[in-house]
Structures are given as C-alpha cells and as structure tokens.
Design a protein around this motif. Structure first.
Motif, PDB file in Angstrom:
ATOM      1  N   TYR A   1       0.766  -1.370   0.132  1.00  0.00           N
ATOM      2  CA  TYR A   1      -0.078  -0.049  -0.125  1.00  0.00           C
ATOM      3  C   TYR A   1       0.895   1.230   0.011  1.00  0.00           C
ATOM      4  O   TYR A   1       1.063   2.032   0.807  1.00  0.00           O
TER       5      TYR A   1
ATOM      6  N   THR B   1      -8.999  -2.033  -2.010  1.00  0.00           N
ATOM      7  CA  THR B   1      -7.822  -2.762  -2.277  1.00  0.00           C
ATOM      8  C   THR B   1      -7.615  -3.826  -1.770  1.00  0.00           C
ATOM      9  O   THR B   1      -7.153  -4.966  -2.184  1.00  0.00           O
TER      10      THR B   1
ATOM     11  N   THR C   1     -11.041   3.262  -0.050  1.00  0.00           N
ATOM     12  CA  THR C   1     -10.050   2.900  -0.961  1.00  0.00           C
ATOM     13  C   THR C   1      -9.036   1.804  -0.407  1.00  0.00           C
ATOM     14  O   THR C   1      -8.876   0.805  -1.076  1.00  0.00           O
TER      15      THR C   1
END
Length: 168
Positions: A36, A155, A151
């Motif tokens: 990330y 993800t 998000t």
C-alpha cells in the motif's frame, strides 16, 4: 492538583507519552504497509510530523520548568507495541491499523483541544497556540484516514480475491 498550571503540566506529560505511543504505532504501520505505497508514504510523513509534535510538547514542558514522565512514556510505548502485535496477527492487518489510527488521531486531536483550553486558563497563550497547531495536524491525518477507508478496503478485498498479499 488545584491550579490550572499543575493540570497543564500533568496533561502535557500525558501528551508527550501519547506522542511516544503514536511514534511506536506509526513505525510499526509504516514497516508493514508493503503493498500500500500511498498509505505507507502518508504514514511515514505523519511519523516525521509526530516526532516534531513530541519535540514541541517537550519544549512546552520546558517552558513550564517540567520534564516528561519516563514512566508514562514507557507505559504508552508498551501499549503501542502490544497493539501492533495484535494487528499483525490479523488477516486484515492494514484495515485494523487504519481503524485504530483513525480512532487514535481523533483522541489526539481532542487531547490537544483540551490542552489548548488548559494552557489559556493557565495564562500560557504560546503553549495554547502550539497545541492548536498540533490539533489541526492530527485532524488532518484523521481526515485523510477517513477519506482513505473505502479505498483501503476495496484494495484489500481485491488483493485478497486475487490471492495476493492483501494483509499488508
């Protein structure tokens, strides 16, 4: 403790220890956000900001002729390390860190709001201003985490479904 100044010193010591806890938490998070990169960059930037905040709190204590509490600092760091360990054991570690981070940022912002009011009551407007600056920084990080929650979740779910490392 009966006067505003005594309370202010006590609460600044708490804030100093709280920032030590935040540093430990952020270091753990940054080291674990391998997949990330945007979140990792933001956490690393906030880590540097947190070091500056801790220095600012120590400077405020110095203006009042006080030192940080070593015992409080050690206790808070221990809590952070245990929390990091528990999150690391979770399959959805990245999301646990985000949730915990958001909650912690809100707690910090509220603490600095309280400290600013206490500093004004103690006749320390410079310390109040320092606390207000830190409060805004904590609110900004909390807002960023809030905005990133969907998000990060999407993800994580996509990586998990694809069978690739989603945890961190």
């Amino acid at each position: 403790m009966t006067d505003a100044r005594e309370h202010l010193v006590h609460w600044l010591r708490d804030a100093y220890a709280m920032e030590g806890q935040a540093i430990s938490l952020l270091e753990t998070q940054a080291s674990r956000l391998e997949t990330y990169p945007e979140a990792r960059a933001k956490v690393e930037a906030h880590l540097q900001q947190t070091h500056r905040q801790r220095d600012a709190v120590e400077e405020c204590l110095g203006r009042l002729g006080a030192d940080p509490s070593t015992l409080k600092d050690l206790a808070q760091k221990t809590v952070a390390n245990v929390q990091g360990m528990f999150h690391a054991m979770s399959e959805d570690e990245v999301l646990k860190h985000a949730l915990g981070g958001y909650s912690f940022e809100q707690f910090e912002a509220a603490s600095y709001r309280m400290l600013a009011a206490a500093a004004r009551a103690a006749g320390e407007p410079g310390i109040a201003e320092t606390c207000e600056v830190i409060q805004r920084e904590e609110e900004e990080m909390g807002d960023w985490l809030w905005e990133q929650m969907p998000t990060l979740t999407e993800t994580y779910l996509a990586r998990s479904k694809a069978g690739v490392t989603a945890k961190r």
